[in-house]
Design an enzyme around this catalytic site. Structure first.
Site, PDB file in Angstrom:
ATOM      1  CG  ASP A 386      -1.664   1.260   1.432  1.00 54.94           C
ATOM      2  OD1 ASP A 386      -2.339   1.676   0.474  1.00 54.94           O
ATOM      3  OD2 ASP A 386      -1.581   1.848   2.526  1.00 54.94           O
ATOM      4  CG  ASP A 589      -1.650   2.359   6.782  1.00 55.99           C
ATOM      5  OD1 ASP A 589      -2.087   2.197   5.628  1.00 55.99           O
ATOM      6  OD2 ASP A 589      -1.666   3.442   7.379  1.00 55.99           O
ATOM      7  CG  ASP A 593      -4.288  -1.255   3.272  1.00 59.87           C
ATOM      8  OD1 ASP A 593      -4.600  -1.071   2.089  1.00 59.87           O
ATOM      9  OD2 ASP A 593      -3.612  -0.462   3.940  1.00 59.87           O
TER      10      ASP A 593
END
Length: 693
Positions: A386, A589, A593
């Site tokens: 990410d 995080d 996600d």
């Protein structure tokens, strides 16, 4: 005097307590862990558990509050609530039997042959019975080999060989048990019990309460030397906080209003008022305890295979023993063969190596949930990240300031103007601009009252002129500012992946400020390490715009980018990559996600991430350091190499011992000694774990 339900004071002197708890004698209770819990309490000098006497002996600083706190803690302690309970502790049993056999060997020269044989028969009987019992239980175990070897020596009247062999067997088992328990103890050192009490703010006054009674949004005061009892947000105060117990970082960090603090960390200087955001089982300390408990309980496929191979090799030993007897008719050789086996080294070295690696990772701010994760991570060939909050800090930096009226508004003065107005906002863009202006010590520019236009920007006046700050859409559509003449400048900034903040005066553009997520300082080196260690494919998945994502990827040397994604699309792309035959790790995080973390072969969560992300992950970084991804990968690969090396070493050496035993070159006593020495050597390598790079 307070009456306790289960913690009964047996004996007490100044600074010393002996407390009886009846359930301490249960086999499933890990006494050393209870000692660890008590010793980590404030004011406790030492704690020792005597399971036989069902008591805890505590030495403390003599303060009444410390005495009360430890008694309250022991009275509330329940065996079912202990973070880690092991199946059994065989150290005491093997120490007892090794000692008896050693004393018998020392006394043998002073006994008649008949007395020696009778004594040997009594002492080896438990070992023989264990072997017979394992046979009747439906599985062939190493205990059967030991029983046959000792039984052969005893039946032939060789009391010295029987006693010596039994001594070395129990001595080896004792040292193996200690080694295995030491590997568990490494992880137990990372368990941090929550503080037993806290100062709760009630009606303007501070009241001391049990920490487990705190509730969400309670306000607590923490003074120098106190352990923070909750995960929370600082309301007021400034302090230096030691976070080494949670993050591994030894240097205290400064904490002030609005900042986040973690349970289990210690205030070294200053005082804080903290609002509880997470309490009890939801705190960082409790999550780490559960994480480590899972780590100790989960078996990897490698460990299961090692156990299977070890059991198979017991049958090989039985076959070799039978073959040796058929060829030589020598019972001494048969006994020597049966005292050599592969199972101990193969079964124990794998979990010990895994636990050692988990400990080293945890000390460096990397929590790994079990050996299975290490094994899987070592085979990863693709890592997907990410972007925001993972490769970047999730905070913005001012990268460029461009003035289109440089005579009247040079860059520094333009930045000072925007910062002077933006300081009235808490928006991340505003914070970045104000922080940059302060860093350059720019002066404050007087302005009139600031008006906030929700979701658009800010409006004020300077020297009678209308100043507008905000997005391009806001300035063009609502303020009629003509930005088209500066299209080339804007495209250049956007191609760098910058977020643009526009400012105008009396409907004329004055300048543009370009901002970017703060790239983590160690992100580039971490990516390089992954590539260098064999990761073939690295990608970025982000909900951010493609132009910004590609600009970041170029900085990091990442060629594969997926942008403008919704949460479910992230998980779908992870699955697509896996469908291509890739072994994939995902690092994220946020709440969005979580689906991708679950879908990946290995999910890795950042420390500041959402609870759902951390709960979904196989690895959690407790230190805000992205290099932990590369470190965990390197340690996983090194651990699997160490396990394979130990396997080859154990098989090679024990095979040589088999040859020596079957050829009559080694006596049963020597076979037992060499075999146990080999096992301990393998365990020592496993316990030392992988080397630091």
């Amino acid at each position: 005097m307070k009456v306790y339900k289960q913690a009964k004071i047996v004996h007490e002197t100044l600074k010393r307590l002996r407390v009886r708890i009846d359930w301490l004698q249960r086999k499933l209770i890990d006494a050393s862990h209870i000692s660890t819990l008590v010793e980590r309490m404030e004011g406790i000098e030492s704690a020792r558990v005597n399971k036989g006497a069902k008591s805890v002996v505590i030495r403390y600083d003599g303060k009444p509050e410390t005495r009360l706190a430890v008694l309250d803690f022991l009275d509330r302690l329940e065996p079912t609530n202990l973070p880690y309970v092991q199946q059994s502790n065989s150290e005491e049993k093997h120490f007892f039997h090794a000692s008896l056999n050693g004393l018998a060997l020392a006394a043998s020269p002073f006994l008649t042959p008949g007395q020696r044989l009778a004594l040997a028969g009594a002492l080896v009987a438990p070992t023989i019975w264990e072997g017979i019992d394992s046979l009747f239980s439906g599985s062939v175990k190493v205990e059967l080999l030991d029983a046959i070897a000792i039984g052969v020596a005893t039946s032939r009247g060789d009391a010295i060989t029987a006693l010596s062999t039994n001594f070395f067997i129990h001595l080896g088992e004792l040292l193996e048990a200690k080694t295995n328990n030491n590997s568990n103890a490494l992880l137990r050192q990372l368990l941090h019990p929550a503080p037993t009490s806290a100062w709760k703010e009630q009606n303007g006054e501070l009241t001391k309460v049990a920490a487990d009674q705190l509730k969400l949004n309670d306000v607590v005061a923490v003074n120098p030397g106190d352990t923070i009892p909750v995960d929370g947000q600082v309301l007021s105060g400034t302090a230096q906080v030691n976070e080494s117990s949670v993050t591994g970082e030894s240097v205290p960090v400064n904490k002030e209003a609005h900042m986040r603090v973690l349970s289990g960390t210690i205030v070294e200087e200053g005082t804080l008022r903290i609002r509880a955001v997470k309490v009890g089982d939801d705190t960082t300390t409790a999550r780490i305890s559960r994480f480590i408990q899972d780590s100790l309980e989960n078996k990897s496929e490698t460990q299961k295979k090692a156990e299977k191979k070890a059991n198979q090799r017991i049958l090989i030993t039985l076959g070799l023993g039978a073959l040796t007897f058929l060829l030589t008719r020598d019972f001494t050789r048969v006994a020597s063969v049966f005292l050599v086996d592969y199972s101990c080294a193969l079964k124990l070295s794998t979990p010990v190596a895994m636990k050692s690696t988990m400990y080293k990772c945890a000390k460096n701010g990397i929590l790994v949930k079990g050996g299975q994760v290490i094994e899987t991570f070592a085979d990863i060939d693709t890592v997907v990240f990410d972007k925001t909050g993972t490769l970047t800090h999730g905070e913005l930096d001012v990268i460029e300031v461009e003035s289109v009226q440089p005579q009247e508004w040079p860059k520094d003065r333009l930045l000072a103007l925007v910062a002077s107005i933006e300081e009235h906002s808490t928006h991340p863009v505003a914070n970045a601009v104000v922080t940059n202006a302060k860093a350059h010590e720019l002066p404050h520019i007087n302005h009139s009252e600031v008006n906030f236009i929700v979701a658009h920007g800010m409006v004020s006046e300077v020297n009678g002129k209308r100043v507008v700050i905000g997005s391009r859409h806001f300035l063009e559509e609502h303020e009629n500012v003509d930005i088209a003449p500066y299209e080339e400048l804007i495209i250049r900034l956007e191609n760098k992946g910058l977020i643009l903040l526009y400012t105008s005066m009396d409907s004329v553009l004055t300048g543009v400020i370009g901002l970017r997520d703060q790239l983590r300082e160690d992100a580039k080196s971490m990516i390089d390490r992954l590539y260098a260690n064999g990761v073939a494919r690295i990608a970025i998945l982000t909900g951010d715009r493609a132009r910004k994502a590609h600009a970041l990827a170029e900085q990091l040397g990442i060629k594969e980018v997926y942008a403008d994604l919704r949460p479910e699309e992230k998980a779908a792309i992870v699955q697509q990559i896996k469908d291509q035959g890739r072994k994939l790790a995902f690092v994220g995080d946020g709440v969005n996600d979580a689906p991708a973390l679950v879908n990946a072969d290995v999910g890795i969560a950042m420390p500041q991430g959402a609870d759902l992300a951390r709960a979904s992950a196989d690895i959690v970084l407790t230190d805000d350091n992205i290099s932990g991804v590369a470190e965990a990968y390197e340690k996983s690969r090194d651990t699997m190499k160490l396990i394979q090396s130990n396997f080859k070493w154990a098989v090679g050496i024990n095979s040589g011992l088999f040859v020596g035993a079957s050829m009559g070159w080694t006596s049963p006593v020597v076979s037992s000694l060499l075999h146990n020495g080999t096992t301990l050597g393998v365990l020592a390598r496993a316990l030392s774990g992988v080397r630091e790079r």
